[in-house]
Design an enzyme around this catalytic site. Structure first.
Site, PDB file in Angstrom:
ATOM      1  N   LYS A  97      21.543  25.898  51.748  1.00 46.53           N
ATOM      2  CA  LYS A  97      22.570  25.326  52.513  1.00 46.53           C
ATOM      3  C   LYS A  97      23.092  26.243  53.678  1.00 46.53           C
ATOM      4  O   LYS A  97      22.723  27.300  53.582  1.00 46.53           O
ATOM      5  CB  LYS A  97      23.814  24.932  51.477  1.00 46.53           C
ATOM      6  CG  LYS A  97      23.650  23.953  50.476  1.00 46.53           C
ATOM      7  CD  LYS A  97      24.610  23.525  49.682  1.00 46.53           C
ATOM      8  CE  LYS A  97      24.193  22.409  48.618  1.00 46.53           C
ATOM      9  NZ  LYS A  97      25.434  22.208  47.872  1.00 46.53           N
ATOM     10  N   TYR A 109      23.525  12.338  50.627  1.00 43.71           N
ATOM     11  CA  TYR A 109      24.455  12.505  49.600  1.00 43.71           C
ATOM     12  C   TYR A 109      25.120  11.022  49.616  1.00 43.71           C
ATOM     13  O   TYR A 109      26.412  10.982  49.166  1.00 43.71           O
ATOM     14  CB  TYR A 109      25.511  13.567  49.743  1.00 43.71           C
ATOM     15  CG  TYR A 109      25.283  14.969  49.657  1.00 43.71           C
ATOM     16  CD1 TYR A 109      25.032  15.239  48.495  1.00 43.71           C
ATOM     17  CD2 TYR A 109      25.296  15.754  50.782  1.00 43.71           C
ATOM     18  CE1 TYR A 109      24.610  16.589  48.084  1.00 43.71           C
ATOM     19  CE2 TYR A 109      24.944  17.078  50.616  1.00 43.71           C
ATOM     20  CZ  TYR A 109      24.362  17.482  49.318  1.00 43.71           C
ATOM     21  OH  TYR A 109      24.258  18.690  48.570  1.00 43.71           O
ATOM     22  N   ASN A 155      28.460  26.352  47.732  1.00 45.60           N
ATOM     23  CA  ASN A 155      27.509  26.837  46.652  1.00 45.60           C
ATOM     24  C   ASN A 155      26.328  26.913  46.890  1.00 45.60           C
ATOM     25  O   ASN A 155      25.350  26.842  46.081  1.00 45.60           O
ATOM     26  CB  ASN A 155      27.859  25.925  45.403  1.00 45.60           C
ATOM     27  CG  ASN A 155      27.459  24.419  45.704  1.00 45.60           C
ATOM     28  OD1 ASN A 155      26.799  24.312  46.755  1.00 45.60           O
ATOM     29  ND2 ASN A 155      27.428  23.538  44.516  1.00 45.60           N
ATOM     30  N   HIS A 162      21.027  23.510  47.040  1.00 48.81           N
ATOM     31  CA  HIS A 162      20.992  22.128  46.483  1.00 48.81           C
ATOM     32  C   HIS A 162      19.644  22.005  45.937  1.00 48.81           C
ATOM     33  O   HIS A 162      18.541  22.619  46.265  1.00 48.81           O
ATOM     34  CB  HIS A 162      20.748  21.192  47.762  1.00 48.81           C
ATOM     35  CG  HIS A 162      20.489  19.734  47.121  1.00 48.81           C
ATOM     36  ND1 HIS A 162      21.224  18.575  46.374  1.00 48.81           N
ATOM     37  CD2 HIS A 162      19.301  19.148  47.096  1.00 48.81           C
ATOM     38  CE1 HIS A 162      20.750  17.591  46.230  1.00 48.81           C
ATOM     39  NE2 HIS A 162      19.333  17.836  46.392  1.00 48.81           N
ATOM     40  N   GLU A 200      14.571  12.069  47.649  1.00 50.56           N
ATOM     41  CA  GLU A 200      14.959  13.246  48.648  1.00 50.56           C
ATOM     42  C   GLU A 200      13.842  13.829  49.584  1.00 50.56           C
ATOM     43  O   GLU A 200      13.837  14.010  50.740  1.00 50.56           O
ATOM     44  CB  GLU A 200      15.615  14.448  48.047  1.00 50.56           C
ATOM     45  CG  GLU A 200      17.119  13.850  47.385  1.00 50.56           C
ATOM     46  CD  GLU A 200      17.758  14.771  46.358  1.00 50.56           C
ATOM     47  OE1 GLU A 200      18.846  14.495  45.904  1.00 50.56           O
ATOM     48  OE2 GLU A 200      17.262  15.929  46.276  1.00 50.56           O
TER      49      GLU A 200
HETATM   50  N1  UDP Z   1      31.119  19.438  45.681  1.00 58.47           N
HETATM   51  C1  UDP Z   1      32.260  19.840  46.463  1.00 58.47           C
HETATM   52  N2  UDP Z   1      33.386  19.585  45.588  1.00 58.47           N
HETATM   53  C2  UDP Z   1      33.068  19.155  44.353  1.00 58.47           C
HETATM   54  C3  UDP Z   1      32.127  18.632  43.716  1.00 58.47           C
HETATM   55  C4  UDP Z   1      30.800  18.652  44.568  1.00 58.47           C
HETATM   56  O1  UDP Z   1      32.246  20.088  47.603  1.00 58.47           O
HETATM   57  O2  UDP Z   1      34.304  18.977  43.453  1.00 58.47           O
HETATM   58  C5  UDP Z   1      29.770  19.583  46.581  1.00 58.47           C
HETATM   59  C6  UDP Z   1      28.919  20.634  46.261  1.00 58.47           C
HETATM   60  O3  UDP Z   1      28.666  21.200  47.406  1.00 58.47           O
HETATM   61  C7  UDP Z   1      27.819  20.012  45.533  1.00 58.47           C
HETATM   62  C8  UDP Z   1      27.784  18.757  46.326  1.00 58.47           C
HETATM   63  O4  UDP Z   1      28.985  18.566  46.775  1.00 58.47           O
HETATM   64  O5  UDP Z   1      26.758  21.064  45.393  1.00 58.47           O
HETATM   65  C9  UDP Z   1      26.962  17.858  45.476  1.00 58.47           C
HETATM   66  O6  UDP Z   1      27.634  17.531  44.514  1.00 58.47           O
HETATM   67  P1  UDP Z   1      26.831  17.090  43.061  1.00 58.47           P
HETATM   68  O7  UDP Z   1      27.812  16.749  41.967  1.00 58.47           O
HETATM   69  O8  UDP Z   1      25.848  16.327  43.144  1.00 58.47           O
HETATM   70  O9  UDP Z   1      26.411  18.673  42.784  1.00 58.47           O
HETATM   71  P2  UDP Z   1      25.069  19.491  42.651  1.00 58.47           P
HETATM   72  O10 UDP Z   1      24.012  18.183  42.351  1.00 58.47           O
HETATM   73  O11 UDP Z   1      24.738  19.937  43.998  1.00 58.47           O
HETATM   74  O12 UDP Z   1      25.003  20.648  41.588  1.00 58.47           O
HETATM   75 MG    MG Z   2      23.657  16.613  42.976  1.00 54.13          MG
END
Ligand code: UDP
Ligand code: MG
Length: 184
Positions: free
Chosen positions: A44, A84, A147, A150, A161
């Site tokens: 990211k 997303y 974080n 991805h 994706e």
């Molecule tokens: N995210 C966020 N706040 C939250 C949950 C998710 O900003 O409370 C963001 C974070 O960058 C995360 C992305 O949204 O990586 C996608 O969320 P997902 O639940 O799919 O998590 P991932 O698959 O990335 O672990």
């Molecule tokens: Mg995810």
């Protein structure tokens, strides 16, 4: 060099009867199919800006996964909204799309046995605070909204994706010279 469909040397040399030999062949063929599983990994904008591109790629390379595609780009809002789409009703969705479009990202396709699941383990939990040391998010970041990486959460999402981020001709099919040292 063994061809893709050659017998494992153990089957060739052990004088196995034809039944066990054919089940050995069948399991080798299905293992080969499993070895071609692919996942979509993206570094990211914060991971890029913080100089973590090399470190993250190194972890996937050293694990034994094979890179099938990579590009460096600043993604459009449309593309990120699509990427997303499953989170469109979540309160953090607009901020997430803005963050992901705020700078360049490194989009990659990685290939290998169970790469989707293992890739997620290598990433750590969504919230870096819950991620163990030794994982990428556990080692390099602090907040869920920054974080750094991805990774696809299922084989089905990985397919979607990869299709969204790469044209077919941007994915390269080749045999890694390390393959026979990584897989039995
Ligand atoms: N995210 C966020 N706040 C939250 C949950 C998710 O900003 O409370 C963001 C974070 O960058 C995360 C992305 O949204 O990586 C996608 O969320 P997902 O639940 O799919 O998590 P991932 O698959 O990335 O672990
Ligand atoms: Mg995810």
């Amino acid at each position: 060099m063994p061809t893709a469909l050659s017998f494992p040397s153990s089957a060739r040399l052990s004088g196995l009867n034809s039944d066990s030999q054919s089940s050995h062949i069948t399991s080798s063929v299905s293992a080969m199919a499993a070895n071609t599983e692919q996942t979509f990994i993206a570094i990211k904008p914060d991971g890029v800006q913080r100089g973590l591109v090399g470190e993250i790629i190194k972890r996937f390379e050293q694990k034994g996964f094979k890179m099938s595609g990579m590009k460096f780009l600043q993604a459009s809002e449309d593309m990120l909204k699509q990427h997303y789409i499953d989170l469109k009703d979540r309160p953090f969705y607009p901020g997430l799309v803005k963050y992901m479009g705020s700078g360049p990202v490194v989009a990659m396709a990685w290939e290998g046995l169970n790469v989707v699941k293992t890739g997620r383990v290598m990433l750590g939990e969504t919230n870096p605070a819950d991620s163990k040391p030794g994982t990428i998010r556990g080692d390099y970041c602090v907040e869920v909204g920054r974080n750094i990486i991805h990774g696809s959460d299922s084989v089905e999402s990985a397919k979607k994706e990869i299709k969204l981020w790469f044209k077919p001709e941007e994915l390269v099919s080749y045999k890694s010279c390390a393959k026979d040292w990584i897989y039995e």
